[in-house]
Design an enzyme around this catalytic site. Structure first.
Site, short mmCIF file in Angstrom:
data_model
loop_
_atom_site.label_atom_id
_atom_site.label_comp_id
_atom_site.label_asym_id
_atom_site.label_seq_id
_atom_site.Cartn_x
_atom_site.Cartn_y
_atom_site.Cartn_z
CE LYS A 15 27.81 12.00 42.49
NZ LYS A 15 28.84 11.53 43.44
NE ARG B 121 27.84 15.90 47.89
CZ ARG B 121 28.34 14.69 47.73
NH1 ARG B 121 29.48 14.49 47.21
NH2 ARG B 121 27.68 13.64 48.09
NE ARG C 23 23.29 4.26 47.20
CZ ARG C 23 23.84 5.38 46.74
NH1 ARG C 23 24.27 5.44 45.49
NH2 ARG C 23 23.93 6.45 47.47
NE ARG D 279 26.16 5.27 50.95
CZ ARG D 279 26.51 6.12 49.99
NH1 ARG D 279 27.08 5.70 48.90
NH2 ARG D 279 26.26 7.41 50.13
NE ARG E 125 23.40 11.07 50.74
CZ ARG E 125 23.30 9.87 50.15
NH1 ARG E 125 22.44 8.98 50.60
NH2 ARG E 125 24.05 9.59 49.12
P1 AMP Z 1 28.76 10.45 48.41
O1 AMP Z 1 29.41 9.12 48.62
O2 AMP Z 1 29.45 11.29 47.37
O3 AMP Z 1 27.27 10.35 48.19
O4 AMP Z 1 28.94 11.25 49.78
C1 AMP Z 1 28.42 10.77 51.00
C2 AMP Z 1 28.39 11.88 52.04
O5 AMP Z 1 29.72 12.36 52.27
C3 AMP Z 1 27.62 13.12 51.65
O6 AMP Z 1 26.23 13.00 51.92
C4 AMP Z 1 28.27 14.18 52.53
O7 AMP Z 1 27.83 14.07 53.86
C5 AMP Z 1 29.72 13.77 52.48
N1 AMP Z 1 30.44 14.40 51.35
C6 AMP Z 1 30.92 13.78 50.23
N2 AMP Z 1 31.54 14.65 49.41
C7 AMP Z 1 31.48 15.85 50.04
C8 AMP Z 1 31.93 17.16 49.71
N3 AMP Z 1 32.55 17.42 48.55
N4 AMP Z 1 31.68 18.15 50.60
C9 AMP Z 1 31.07 17.92 51.76
N5 AMP Z 1 30.59 16.73 52.14
C10 AMP Z 1 30.79 15.69 51.29
#
Ligand code: AMP
Length: 189
Positions: free
Chosen positions: A13, A88, A127, A133, A144
């Protein structure tokens, strides 16, 4: 154009979003990045956010919406934006709908990037090795993916009913995926 980009962790993504915002000349609103930024500060809120992120769990809906609303108020979002990783949950989608109704804006398109589960795990472990990370270890990866299935996947139906959803086959090469995205977006604009 205002576009929501939905995809499970590891679907590619982030890469596709970067290419799409370059093509459209609109900002990318990644809530993951925004929350990591909050987490990096030395505040009580940062420690609270860190507890969610490090466990692979979602941050609270209203907090995320507040951060997004602040970002949407910037003038660079006027012509449109790409939501990466937001909404989300159904609650976040409803909060976004309400925000748009209040600000006389609307969502144009929702892209749904689909990748098979075993391929996702393979990509995420790779990754984790390459980027180290903090939220990419085996346990949080599983958490996740589970969170995506239970909390985010129901959004697909939510947006399908509104006739906004376009599904993209994420098992193709990066260039093929982007080509399909480009066609979907230009078909709508
Ligand atoms: P991402 O970089 O989009 O994979 O997000 C990393 C982490 O940030 C996720 O596993 C969640 O813990 C948190 N996160 C990101 N976007 C959201 C969202 N829209 N709502 C709640 N938690 C989020």
């Amino acid at each position: 154009m205002r576009i929501v980009f939905i995809g499970p962790p590891g679907a590619g993504k982030g890469t596709q979003c970067k290419r799409l915002v370059e093509l459209l000349g609109i900002p990318q609103l990644s809530t993951g990045e925004m929350l990591r930024e909050v987490k990096s500060q030395d505040t009580a809120l940062a420690r609270w956010v860190a507890r969610h992120l490090d466990a692979g769990e979602l941050a609270p809906d209203h907090l995320v919406m507040r951060i997004v609303a602040q970002r949407l108020a910037h003038p660079d979002c006027e012509p449109g934006c790409l939501f990466d990783g937001f909404p989300r949950t159904i609650v976040q989608a409803q909060l976004l709908d309400e925000h748009f109704a209040r600000t006389a804006r609307k969502l144009d398109l929702v892209l749904d990037l689909q990748v098979a589960q075993d391929e996702l795990i393979k990509r995420l472990l790779k990754r984790a090795e390459l980027e180290s990370r903090g939220d990419d270890n085996q346990e949080t990866i599983r958490s996740r993916l589970r969170v995506f299935k239970t909390q985010t996947a129901p959004l697909l139906d939510y947006y399908k009913k509104r006739r906004l959803l376009i599904t993209i086959d994420g098992m193709q090469t990066q260039d093929e995926v982007f080509e399909q995205i480009k066609q979907s977006v230009t078909g709508r604009s």
